[in-house]
Design a protein around this motif. Sequence first.
Motif, PDB file in Angstrom:
ATOM      1  N   ALA A   1     -30.570 -63.964 -45.776  1.00 28.77           N
ATOM      2  CA  ALA A   1     -30.357 -65.417 -45.744  1.00 28.77           C
ATOM      3  C   ALA A   1     -29.490 -65.824 -44.565  1.00 28.77           C
ATOM      4  O   ALA A   1     -29.759 -66.829 -43.891  1.00 28.77           O
ATOM      5  N   THR A   2     -28.452 -65.033 -44.280  1.00 32.96           N
ATOM      6  CA  THR A   2     -27.588 -65.332 -43.137  1.00 32.96           C
ATOM      7  C   THR A   2     -28.356 -65.248 -41.827  1.00 32.96           C
ATOM      8  O   THR A   2     -28.210 -66.107 -40.940  1.00 32.96           O
ATOM      9  N   LYS A   3     -29.198 -64.216 -41.714  1.00 28.58           N
ATOM     10  CA  LYS A   3     -29.994 -64.072 -40.498  1.00 28.58           C
ATOM     11  C   LYS A   3     -30.963 -65.249 -40.323  1.00 28.58           C
ATOM     12  O   LYS A   3     -31.133 -65.768 -39.216  1.00 28.58           O
ATOM     13  N   ALA A   4     -31.577 -65.692 -41.427  1.00 24.78           N
ATOM     14  CA  ALA A   4     -32.503 -66.814 -41.349  1.00 24.78           C
ATOM     15  C   ALA A   4     -31.793 -68.089 -40.913  1.00 24.78           C
ATOM     16  O   ALA A   4     -32.300 -68.860 -40.093  1.00 24.78           O
ATOM     17  N   VAL A   5     -30.586 -68.314 -41.457  1.00 27.14           N
ATOM     18  CA  VAL A   5     -29.832 -69.516 -41.081  1.00 27.14           C
ATOM     19  C   VAL A   5     -29.437 -69.473 -39.612  1.00 27.14           C
ATOM     20  O   VAL A   5     -29.565 -70.466 -38.880  1.00 27.14           O
ATOM     21  N   LEU A   6     -28.962 -68.316 -39.135  1.00 30.31           N
ATOM     22  CA  LEU A   6     -28.546 -68.203 -37.742  1.00 30.31           C
ATOM     23  C   LEU A   6     -29.728 -68.384 -36.798  1.00 30.31           C
ATOM     24  O   LEU A   6     -29.612 -69.063 -35.762  1.00 30.31           O
TER      25      LEU A   6
ATOM     26  N   THR B   1     -32.467 -70.049 -37.423  1.00 33.53           N
ATOM     27  CA  THR B   1     -32.864 -71.460 -37.481  1.00 33.53           C
ATOM     28  C   THR B   1     -31.964 -72.319 -36.610  1.00 33.53           C
ATOM     29  O   THR B   1     -32.434 -73.201 -35.871  1.00 33.53           O
ATOM     30  N   LEU B   2     -30.657 -72.087 -36.679  1.00 34.36           N
ATOM     31  CA  LEU B   2     -29.722 -72.839 -35.837  1.00 34.36           C
ATOM     32  C   LEU B   2     -29.956 -72.553 -34.365  1.00 34.36           C
ATOM     33  O   LEU B   2     -29.873 -73.463 -33.519  1.00 34.36           O
TER      34      LEU B   2
END
Length: 312
Positions: free
Chosen positions: A30-35, A37-38
């Motif tokens: 989830a952290t990788k996906a958020v980073l 995406t940003l």
Amino acid sequence: MTVTTEPAARRRPRSGRAPWEEPPSPLGAATKAVLLTLLVAAVLLPLWVVLVTSLASRETIDAAGGMVLVPREVDPSAYLTIFNGGQISRAVWISTLVTVVGTALSLTLTVLAAYGLSRPGSVGHRGLLFFFLLTFLIFPGLVPSYLVVAGLGLKDSIWSLILPSAISVFNLVVIRAFFLNIPGELLDSARVDGAGELRILWRIALPLSRAVVAVVGLFYAVGYWNAYFNSVLYIDDNDMFPIQRVLQSYILAGQSPSVSGAAVSLPGITAYPPTLAVKMAVVVVTVIPAVIVFPFVQRHFTKGVITGAVKG
């Protein structure tokens, strides 16, 4: 004697793989996906704002107070204006001509020089190789380069934007290293069949090195299209400015766009587009060619890697 054991919650199953090769935990994924995406948003958002502003009307730009984020209507008057004649149309033509001619010339010279330097028995092999590699350490400087270009009478011509950077030694070394990896038995068999060096290069070496040639060609094309500093040194005529020089004068120097006096008179289109929209349209025109060409070169690059990696 006391034996300490690691708690069961801390034990990890031994899979024989390194820790970084293990599948990520749900929190890590989830952290990788958020980073990611940003990161994608940080890259695409400025491009989106530039594109929307270039297609915005004067009322939309005035209401937004400058750059437009949310489009309201499509007004292509800025693009119709810059391609209706004037300095921008000439600059696009000059940059296209320099990119096409320069890339073809640079690829031809680089491939020929790299193939010659990859043959140990070629005439002057060591001396020429040392001469090329010496330019990594010693650069003549701007003044000698300017004097050479001016002495050859190349000022205010497209050749002043091509010849000073016709060969990149780094690209030459990359292609030479690729040619050195071609099996010598394959080249010797072609010589036994009566093929000359140019035929060997055209029929054997180049098909096996399409990957590296495609990438080097992309580097040359992007370099010529984005060339700016050579035009500052060698071009004084405004009619010979490439698109990057025009973009610099519009965006950084704050000059007003110089377009033809003919107003755009199409139904529903603003007759005189705002200056900001014209500037953003020039930015889009500058970026679009590289965005269009890159996917095709990338596909060819992948295919060339697969073809060149097959060993007999």
